[in-house]
Design a protein around this motif. Structure first.
Motif, short mmCIF file in Angstrom:
data_model
loop_
_atom_site.label_atom_id
_atom_site.label_comp_id
_atom_site.label_asym_id
_atom_site.label_seq_id
_atom_site.Cartn_x
_atom_site.Cartn_y
_atom_site.Cartn_z
N SER A 168 14.94 -71.73 62.18
CA SER A 168 14.11 -71.32 61.05
C SER A 168 12.74 -70.86 61.52
O SER A 168 12.30 -71.18 62.62
N ILE A 169 12.09 -70.10 60.66
CA ILE A 169 10.67 -69.79 60.86
C ILE A 169 9.99 -70.31 59.60
O ILE A 169 10.26 -69.82 58.50
N GLY A 170 9.15 -71.31 59.75
CA GLY A 170 8.56 -71.96 58.58
C GLY A 170 9.66 -72.49 57.68
O GLY A 170 10.56 -73.19 58.14
N GLU A 171 9.59 -72.12 56.42
CA GLU A 171 10.57 -72.60 55.44
C GLU A 171 11.87 -71.80 55.50
O GLU A 171 12.87 -72.19 54.93
N ARG A 172 11.82 -70.66 56.18
CA ARG A 172 12.92 -69.70 56.08
C ARG A 172 14.02 -69.99 57.10
O ARG A 172 13.79 -69.95 58.31
N GLN A 173 15.22 -70.29 56.60
CA GLN A 173 16.35 -70.54 57.49
C GLN A 173 16.90 -69.21 58.00
O GLN A 173 17.03 -68.26 57.22
N THR B 281 23.86 -73.16 58.58
CA THR B 281 23.60 -74.53 59.02
C THR B 281 24.59 -74.96 60.09
O THR B 281 24.24 -75.72 61.00
N ARG B 282 25.84 -74.51 59.97
CA ARG B 282 26.86 -74.98 60.91
C ARG B 282 26.83 -74.28 62.26
O ARG B 282 27.51 -74.71 63.19
N SER B 283 26.12 -73.15 62.35
CA SER B 283 26.08 -72.43 63.63
C SER B 283 25.25 -73.20 64.63
O SER B 283 24.19 -73.72 64.28
N ARG B 284 25.74 -73.24 65.85
CA ARG B 284 24.96 -73.86 66.93
C ARG B 284 24.00 -72.81 67.49
O ARG B 284 24.22 -71.61 67.36
N ALA B 285 22.96 -73.27 68.16
CA ALA B 285 22.02 -72.35 68.82
C ALA B 285 21.71 -72.90 70.21
O ALA B 285 21.87 -74.09 70.46
N ARG B 286 21.32 -72.02 71.11
CA ARG B 286 20.82 -72.45 72.42
C ARG B 286 19.40 -71.93 72.56
O ARG B 286 19.08 -70.85 72.06
N ASN B 287 18.56 -72.69 73.24
CA ASN B 287 17.14 -72.34 73.25
C ASN B 287 16.50 -72.59 74.62
O ASN B 287 15.58 -73.42 74.73
N PRO B 288 16.96 -71.86 75.67
CA PRO B 288 16.26 -72.01 76.95
C PRO B 288 14.87 -71.39 76.84
O PRO B 288 14.72 -70.29 76.33
N ALA B 289 13.86 -72.10 77.32
CA ALA B 289 12.48 -71.63 77.13
C ALA B 289 12.04 -70.65 78.22
O ALA B 289 11.06 -69.93 78.04
N PHE B 290 12.76 -70.62 79.35
CA PHE B 290 12.34 -69.78 80.47
C PHE B 290 13.55 -69.13 81.12
O PHE B 290 14.68 -69.59 80.93
N ASP B 291 13.31 -68.06 81.88
CA ASP B 291 14.36 -67.52 82.75
C ASP B 291 13.73 -67.22 84.10
O ASP B 291 12.52 -67.38 84.30
N VAL B 292 14.59 -66.82 85.04
CA VAL B 292 14.10 -66.57 86.40
C VAL B 292 14.30 -65.10 86.74
O VAL B 292 15.40 -64.56 86.60
N THR B 293 13.24 -64.46 87.18
CA THR B 293 13.30 -63.06 87.62
C THR B 293 13.32 -63.05 89.14
O THR B 293 12.41 -63.60 89.78
N PRO B 294 14.36 -62.44 89.75
CA PRO B 294 14.41 -62.41 91.21
C PRO B 294 13.27 -61.59 91.80
O PRO B 294 12.85 -60.58 91.21
N SER B 295 12.80 -62.00 92.96
CA SER B 295 11.61 -61.36 93.56
C SER B 295 11.83 -59.87 93.82
O SER B 295 10.88 -59.09 93.80
N ARG B 296 13.13 -59.46 94.01
CA ARG B 296 13.35 -58.03 94.31
C ARG B 296 12.97 -57.13 93.15
O ARG B 296 12.81 -55.92 93.32
N LEU B 297 12.82 -57.70 91.95
CA LEU B 297 12.43 -56.88 90.79
C LEU B 297 10.91 -56.85 90.59
O LEU B 297 10.41 -56.20 89.67
N VAL B 298 10.18 -57.60 91.44
CA VAL B 298 8.72 -57.69 91.27
C VAL B 298 8.04 -56.66 92.18
O VAL B 298 8.27 -56.62 93.38
N THR B 299 7.18 -55.84 91.60
CA THR B 299 6.44 -54.84 92.37
C THR B 299 5.29 -55.50 93.12
O THR B 299 5.01 -55.19 94.27
N GLY B 300 4.59 -56.40 92.43
CA GLY B 300 3.44 -57.04 93.06
C GLY B 300 3.06 -58.31 92.31
O GLY B 300 3.29 -58.42 91.11
N TYR B 301 2.48 -59.26 93.07
CA TYR B 301 1.99 -60.52 92.51
C TYR B 301 0.47 -60.41 92.50
O TYR B 301 -0.15 -60.24 93.57
N VAL B 302 -0.12 -60.52 91.32
CA VAL B 302 -1.57 -60.43 91.22
C VAL B 302 -2.12 -61.85 91.31
O VAL B 302 -1.90 -62.67 90.42
#
Ligand code: MRU
Length: 337
Positions: free
Chosen positions: A280-285, A289-310
């Protein structure tokens, strides 16, 4: 309006802007105990890797004042709140070691906060030259002042570039399920009059393909020794899209996010949060109700996709992270997530 500050410590205790209430209300939560700080981190009153590290440092100060806590017990309580951001453990350790040595804990927490703020400013200085003229930059989640106390990581180079005259435009991913982009990044940019537009997370590819995006910059919660990056869920997709569309993908982070004790992204613990954040967002479903959800908060980006680390030490390439890992802040091996 001046840039916001996410938290400060005063005679009442640790004052936090309650980030759950933004942008509708600017509310403060005053934490007077370590338990209240732990609860604020867990429930995301305060969030963003560097900011939760600083909040936890002051949580250690409150534990020392309360009595009834050993440094180790207070550290365990705060460390149990969120598993992914390395900064959390570094912030705890900055005060735990001072406390265990009988040093001034407030001075230790203040020193830690100042170092995070200074490093974010240095990230801004290092990264600003990447964004000259009229760049259109996409960012994900909130890696601004709210996430870092001041300046931000991903937003710091954009702030400094703008001070130096760049006429930039920011694409803000809304960042489901908690909408840190739409609620928090857009709030920070609006306060400062920085031109931007919020887009649905799944619109980024369309704008990249249309040639409306020049670069992507995000923050990080933990960076492994091989350069793999854990950041807000959806970051990996943006990195893949950036590569597919020939766009640079930058990751901005202070020393506390680089984890010398984690070899690759596969070893980074990924927090899974409750289904209710999806339902839900606030009061809004939003789903049956019967559907399950998954909620991973993070993912991993492999270094080969990174142009530069600031970083506060400059912009580094994947494979060239030796200097920042040598300067990284360590935490005790016994305390590893
Ligand atoms: O779950 P959150 O809101 O704490 O996640 C925050 C992020 O993923 C940020 O991008 C990250 O902490 C970098 S903040 C400078």
């Amino acid at each position: 309006m001046p840039p916001v500050r996410a938290l400060w410590f005063d005679r009442k205790g640790l004052e936090l802007i309650d980030q759950r209430a933004l942008p509708n209300a600017t509310r403060l939560r005053t934490c007077r105990t370590v338990e209240e700080v732990a609860d604020s981190i867990r429930t995301m009153v305060v969030r963003g890797a560097p900011a939760i590290g600083v909040a936890a440092a002051y949580g250690m100060v409150l534990a020392e004042r309360q009595g009834g806590f050993t440094p180790a017990r207070a550290a365990r309580l705060l460390a149990s709140t969120r598993p992914t951001a390395h900064d959390l453990f570094v912030g705890i350790e900055a005060v735990r070691s001072a406390w265990a040595e009988g040093e001034d804990v407030v001075a230790a927490a203040d020193r830690y906060r100042r170092s995070v703020v200074d490093e974010c400013h240095a990230i801004g200085e290092a990264g600003a030259p990447l964004f000259t003229r009229r760049p259109r930059v996409l960012t994900h989640c909130n890696a601004g002042a709210l996430a870092t106390v001041e300046w931000g990581t991903a937003l710091a180079p954009l702030r400094v570039a703008r001070e130096r005259g760049a006429d930039l435009f920011v694409w803000v991913d809304e960042t489901r399920p908690l909408l840190q982009g739409a609620r928090l990044t857009a709030w920070e940019l609006s306060r400062e009059g920085i031109p931007h537009a919020v887009i649905a997370d799944n619109a980024a590819g369309l704008f990249m393909r249309a040639g409306d995006v020049d670069a992507v910059i995000v923050g990080a919660d933990r960076i492994a020794r091989n350069g793999d990056v854990a950041n807000k869920i959806g970051t990996y997709e943006k990195a893949v899209l950036a590569r597919e569309n020939g766009l640079p993908f930058y990751v901005a982070a202070p020393r506390s996010t680089f984890d010398p004790g984690t070899r690759t992204g596969a070893q980074i613990p990924i927090e899974e949060r409750g289904e209710e954040e999806m339902r839900s967002i606030g009061e809004r479903q939003l789903m049956p109700t019967r559907s399950r959800a998954r909620n991973p908060a993070f993912d991993v980006t492999p270094s080969r996709l990174v142009t530069g680390y600031v970083t506060p030490l400059g912009v580094m390439k994947p494979g060239g992270l030796g200097p920042i890992f040598r300067a990284a802040r360590r935490r005790p091996a016994a305390d590893r997530a």
